[in-house]
Design a protein around this motif. Structure first.
Motif, PDB file in Angstrom:
ATOM      1  N   MET A 120       0.623  -1.128   0.066  1.00 18.45           N
ATOM      2  CA  MET A 120       0.055   0.100  -0.037  1.00 18.45           C
ATOM      3  C   MET A 120       0.980   1.426   0.069  1.00 18.45           C
ATOM      4  N   LYS A 121       0.671   1.924  -1.043  1.00 14.83           N
ATOM      5  CA  LYS A 121       1.544   3.215  -1.267  1.00 14.83           C
ATOM      6  C   LYS A 121       0.639   4.383  -0.886  1.00 14.83           C
ATOM      7  N   LEU A 122       1.225   5.472  -0.149  1.00 13.50           N
ATOM      8  CA  LEU A 122       0.500   6.476   0.423  1.00 13.50           C
ATOM      9  C   LEU A 122       0.979   7.573  -0.600  1.00 13.50           C
ATOM     10  N   THR A 123      -0.195   8.306  -0.858  1.00 16.56           N
ATOM     11  CA  THR A 123       0.116   9.460  -1.588  1.00 16.56           C
ATOM     12  C   THR A 123       0.592  10.720  -0.914  1.00 16.56           C
ATOM     13  N   LEU A 124       1.017  11.831  -1.402  1.00 18.98           N
ATOM     14  CA  LEU A 124       1.603  12.823  -0.696  1.00 18.98           C
ATOM     15  C   LEU A 124       0.525  13.623   0.309  1.00 18.98           C
ATOM     16  N   LYS A 125      -0.830  13.545  -0.382  1.00 19.31           N
ATOM     17  CA  LYS A 125      -1.986  14.268   0.317  1.00 19.31           C
ATOM     18  C   LYS A 125      -2.307  13.197   1.505  1.00 19.31           C
ATOM     19  N   GLN A 126      -2.182  12.062   1.371  1.00 20.18           N
ATOM     20  CA  GLN A 126      -2.801  11.153   2.390  1.00 20.18           C
ATOM     21  C   GLN A 126      -1.435  11.156   3.710  1.00 20.18           C
ATOM     22  N   LEU A 127      -0.374  11.472   3.111  1.00 21.47           N
ATOM     23  CA  LEU A 127       0.718  11.420   4.261  1.00 21.47           C
ATOM     24  C   LEU A 127       0.765  12.719   5.014  1.00 21.47           C
ATOM     25  N   MET A 128       0.368  13.678   4.380  1.00 23.12           N
ATOM     26  CA  MET A 128       0.288  15.138   4.924  1.00 23.12           C
ATOM     27  C   MET A 128      -0.869  15.129   6.051  1.00 23.12           C
ATOM     28  N   MET A 129      -1.993  14.600   5.602  1.00 28.58           N
ATOM     29  CA  MET A 129      -3.321  14.370   6.364  1.00 28.58           C
ATOM     30  C   MET A 129      -2.904  13.610   7.693  1.00 28.58           C
ATOM     31  N   ARG A 130      -2.302  12.278   7.476  1.00 32.48           N
ATOM     32  CA  ARG A 130      -2.023  11.468   8.518  1.00 32.48           C
ATOM     33  C   ARG A 130      -0.905  12.257   9.597  1.00 32.48           C
ATOM     34  N   PRO A 133      -0.253  15.036  14.469  1.00 29.11           N
ATOM     35  CA  PRO A 133       1.061  14.790  15.317  1.00 29.11           C
ATOM     36  C   PRO A 133       1.853  16.237  15.294  1.00 29.11           C
ATOM     37  N   ALA A 134       1.945  16.787  14.134  1.00 30.96           N
ATOM     38  CA  ALA A 134       2.713  18.161  13.947  1.00 30.96           C
ATOM     39  C   ALA A 134       1.860  19.222  14.663  1.00 30.96           C
ATOM     40  N   VAL A 135       0.585  19.230  14.763  1.00 28.47           N
ATOM     41  CA  VAL A 135      -0.187  20.309  15.487  1.00 28.47           C
ATOM     42  C   VAL A 135       0.022  20.049  16.837  1.00 28.47           C
ATOM     43  N   CYS A 136       0.104  18.768  17.299  1.00 30.48           N
ATOM     44  CA  CYS A 136       0.332  18.318  18.732  1.00 30.48           C
ATOM     45  C   CYS A 136       1.814  18.645  19.368  1.00 30.48           C
ATOM     46  N   LEU A 137       2.874  18.393  18.512  1.00 36.11           N
ATOM     47  CA  LEU A 137       4.171  18.812  18.953  1.00 36.11           C
ATOM     48  C   LEU A 137       4.365  20.175  18.897  1.00 36.11           C
ATOM     49  N   THR A 138       3.669  20.995  17.896  1.00 36.17           N
ATOM     50  CA  THR A 138       3.793  22.482  18.056  1.00 36.17           C
ATOM     51  C   THR A 138       3.041  23.002  19.227  1.00 36.17           C
ATOM     52  N   VAL A 139       2.014  22.774  19.566  1.00 37.68           N
ATOM     53  CA  VAL A 139       1.276  22.979  20.758  1.00 37.68           C
ATOM     54  C   VAL A 139       2.006  22.595  22.080  1.00 37.68           C
ATOM     55  N   GLY A 140       2.681  21.543  22.232  1.00 40.78           N
ATOM     56  CA  GLY A 140       3.374  21.242  23.211  1.00 40.78           C
ATOM     57  C   GLY A 140       4.697  21.772  23.255  1.00 40.78           C
ATOM     58  N   GLY A 141       5.422  22.119  22.124  1.00 40.64           N
ATOM     59  CA  GLY A 141       6.511  23.021  22.261  1.00 40.64           C
ATOM     60  C   GLY A 141       6.224  24.251  22.599  1.00 40.64           C
ATOM     61  N   TYR A 142       5.125  24.913  22.341  1.00 35.06           N
ATOM     62  CA  TYR A 142       4.690  26.306  22.806  1.00 35.06           C
ATOM     63  C   TYR A 142       4.631  26.290  24.308  1.00 35.06           C
ATOM     64  N   PHE A 143       4.057  25.602  24.769  1.00 33.24           N
ATOM     65  CA  PHE A 143       3.928  25.205  26.234  1.00 33.24           C
ATOM     66  C   PHE A 143       4.894  25.018  26.909  1.00 33.24           C
ATOM     67  N   ALA A 144       5.951  24.051  26.490  1.00 34.42           N
ATOM     68  CA  ALA A 144       7.249  24.054  26.989  1.00 34.42           C
ATOM     69  C   ALA A 144       8.123  25.246  27.119  1.00 34.42           C
TER      70      ALA A 144
END
Length: 109
Positions: A1-11, A15-26
């Motif tokens: 199963m090969k993921l397209t770029l759009k699917q990879l960005m959606m997945r 996690p990217a938003v969570c890391l950004t918010v966690g980094g902000y609070f840290a």
């Protein structure tokens, strides 16, 4: 199963938003206005203020002792003599005035 770029960005978006918010609070927990660095500075300021309070209390106690000696109903004769001589520059010819440094004069009172 090969993921397209759009699917990879959606997945990876959540996690990217969570890391950004966690980094902000840290970041703000360490160096924000109420963070760890500011807390250490507040401790230093608090200790300086506590020292100032102790100094003020000592000065207040010295002034209170002096005030008791100046009670109009029973003035301390030595203190009255000292104040009159200091303020009016009254010294007998056979007397010698030896001024004390301010720290010794306060300790004597």
């Amino acid at each position: 199963m090969k993921l397209t770029l759009k699917q990879l960005m959606m997945r990876s978006a959540l996690p990217a938003v969570c890391l950004t918010v966690g980094g902000y609070f840290a970041f703000h927990a360490v160096s924000g206005p109420t963070g760890y660095v500011a807390w250490r500075e507040y401790k230093v300021q608090r200790s300086k203020l506590q020292q100032a309070v102790v100094s003020s209390e000592e000065q207040q106690a010295a002034l209170q002792r002096r005030l008791v000696l100046l009670d109009p109903r029973h003035v301390d004769p030595d203190l009255a003599d000292e104040l009159v001589r200091r303020n009016l520059d009254l010294v007998k010819p056979d007397e010698v005035v030896v001024p004390l440094p301010a720290t010794q004069a306060q300790a004597a009172n």
